[in-house]
Design an enzyme around this catalytic site. Structure first.
Site, short mmCIF file in Angstrom:
data_model
loop_
_atom_site.label_atom_id
_atom_site.label_comp_id
_atom_site.label_asym_id
_atom_site.label_seq_id
_atom_site.Cartn_x
_atom_site.Cartn_y
_atom_site.Cartn_z
N HIS A 257 0.82 -1.21 0.00
CA HIS A 257 0.00 0.00 0.00
C HIS A 257 0.86 1.26 0.00
CE1 HIS A 257 -4.05 -1.95 1.37
NE2 HIS A 257 -3.79 -2.09 0.08
N HIS A 385 -4.29 -6.59 -10.58
CA HIS A 385 -3.14 -5.75 -10.23
C HIS A 385 -2.03 -5.85 -11.27
CE1 HIS A 385 -4.27 -4.24 -6.25
NE2 HIS A 385 -4.86 -5.39 -6.05
#
Length: 399
Positions: A257, A385
């Site tokens: 993140h 992703h």
């Protein structure tokens, strides 16, 4: 493996996208509606009836990106298939919210969870933005509707962030606050701006980015993005501590993140340049790599605590994909070879351990020693992703 492809070449990235799509398309499309969510390593469908909002939106994202890169009509048809199911089955007309999960069999829903979860609603914004990009103009009204719904029921104007979860009717708002849903809302708002050119979306992306990566990160012991907060947005350092069961709300600083925010800040900077974007992106990326990289076996450990000690030593697919994209952004933006070195190192690790060279796509998770943790593929990660990373890098090459 020592003979690696040219990871920076357009030909490699397009070939990798194609092979990944070949795993899911067309086998992932259920003619009865929506997409299958769970697959074995060879692509065998393991559950024909589960449906997930996040999975549906990510499938649409993949189909549109493949259509935009390759121009194939069957990918546009796949995007249409996804959009139709999203608005006919996930959307709740009475509340203008979207069902989180349900079972779908014989054209009927059952066992549904109609909670309005901001993480999922953010992906709805992304999905409708992608549908506009694919040439479905009716998605613009769906986009406006979901943004208005989130503004009305979930947006905290005083903090510039969204609450995390509401019940099915938006009458009850959970006290938990999280950065993850807001990070994906920022991503979605950037895509909405790209699709429509409407300034309000990039303005909202900037508001969220500053709130999370500057203000909230400033509350944390390491000046990095912490995951969990209380209703007043005070930091909660104990939420889910020693509980590894909640995949959406894990404890600790997630290395992926930090790097995902680095990527988003530089994507945002394309359209809304700000002096703070690049220095913050560098800071988040550099510290995450320093704390998470396995110097012995390669790869990034999943998370670490406020004391910098490793917490979760697994090595996740999405972490490496997002970090590859972030490294490419930083390399292009700064011109510094250090970031290209990280780009190559990450790709080589992924190529050796995460990429399924036989069937296409990436394994979802590895153990600390780089062995495969599970060969099951799909929900909630149909290679969104790594597909998205390749598309971003292709944009950088073009630019």
């Amino acid at each position: 493996m020592t003979d690696f492809p040219n990871f920076r070449s357009r030909a490699f990235l397009l070939e990798h996208l194609q092979k990944t799509m070949d795993f899911y398309h067309p086998r992932g499309l259920d003619p009865a509606g929506g997409f299958f969510t769970t697959f074995g390593a060879d692509g065998t469908v393991l559950d024909r009836h589960a449906r997930s909002l996040v999975h549906a939106c990510r499938f649409l994202f993949n189909e549109v990106n493949a259509y935009l890169e390759f121009g194939r009509a069957d990918y546009r048809d796949g995007a249409r298939h996804a959009l139709d199911f999203l608005v006919s089955q996930h959307r709740v007309p009475a509340t203008r919210g979207y069902r989180w999960t349900f079972r779908f069999e014989g054209g009927r829903r059952s066992e549904e969870d109609a909670s309005n979860i901001t993480y999922g609603l953010s992906f709805v914004i992304l999905a409708h933005a992608m549908a506009i990009k694919a040439g479905f103009p009716e998605a613009k009204s769906w986009l406006s509707e979901i943004v208005e719904t989130m503004e009305t029921h979930l947006f905290d104007a005083g903090n510039g962030l969204y609450a995390d979860q509401a019940d099915a009717t938006f009458t009850g708002i959970a006290s938990y606050r999280g950065q993850n849903a807001n990070m994906h809302a920022c991503e979605a708002m950037i895509a909405a701006y790209e699709a429509t050119g409407e300034r309000c979306y990039i303005d909202r992306a900037e508001t969220i980015a500053a709130a999370v990566s500057l203000r909230l990160a400033g509350l944390s012991p390491l000046d990095q993005v912490w995951e969990h907060y209380r209703a007043d947005w005070s930091i909660d350092l104990d939420y889910n501590k020693d509980d590894h069961s909640d995949g959406y709300r894990p404890w600790g600083f997630l290395a992926g993140h930090q790097t995902e925010w680095a990527k988003l800040l530089l994507m945002l900077d394309r359209y809304r340049p700000m002096d703070w974007h690049l220095p913050r992106a560098r800071s988040l990326f550099d510290r995450a790599m320093a704390l998470s990289w396995d110097g012995e076996r390669g790869g990034m450990f999943y998370s670490y605590g406020p004391d910098k000690a490793l917490y979760d030593r697994s090595k996740q697919q999405w972490v490496h994909a997002e970090t590859i994209a972030a490294a490419a952004h930083l390399a292009v933006r700064t011109g510094e070879g250090t970031y290209w070195d990280w780009y190559e190192r990450l790709w080589r690790y992924a190529w050796n351990h995460l990429v399924d060279h036989r069937h296409g796509g990436w394994y979802r998770a590895l153990n600390e020693d780089n062995s495969i943790a599970s060969a099951v593929r799909g929900d909630p990660e149909p290679d969104y992703h790594n597909m998205g990373a390749c598309v971003e890098i292709l944009k950088l090459i073009k630019e």
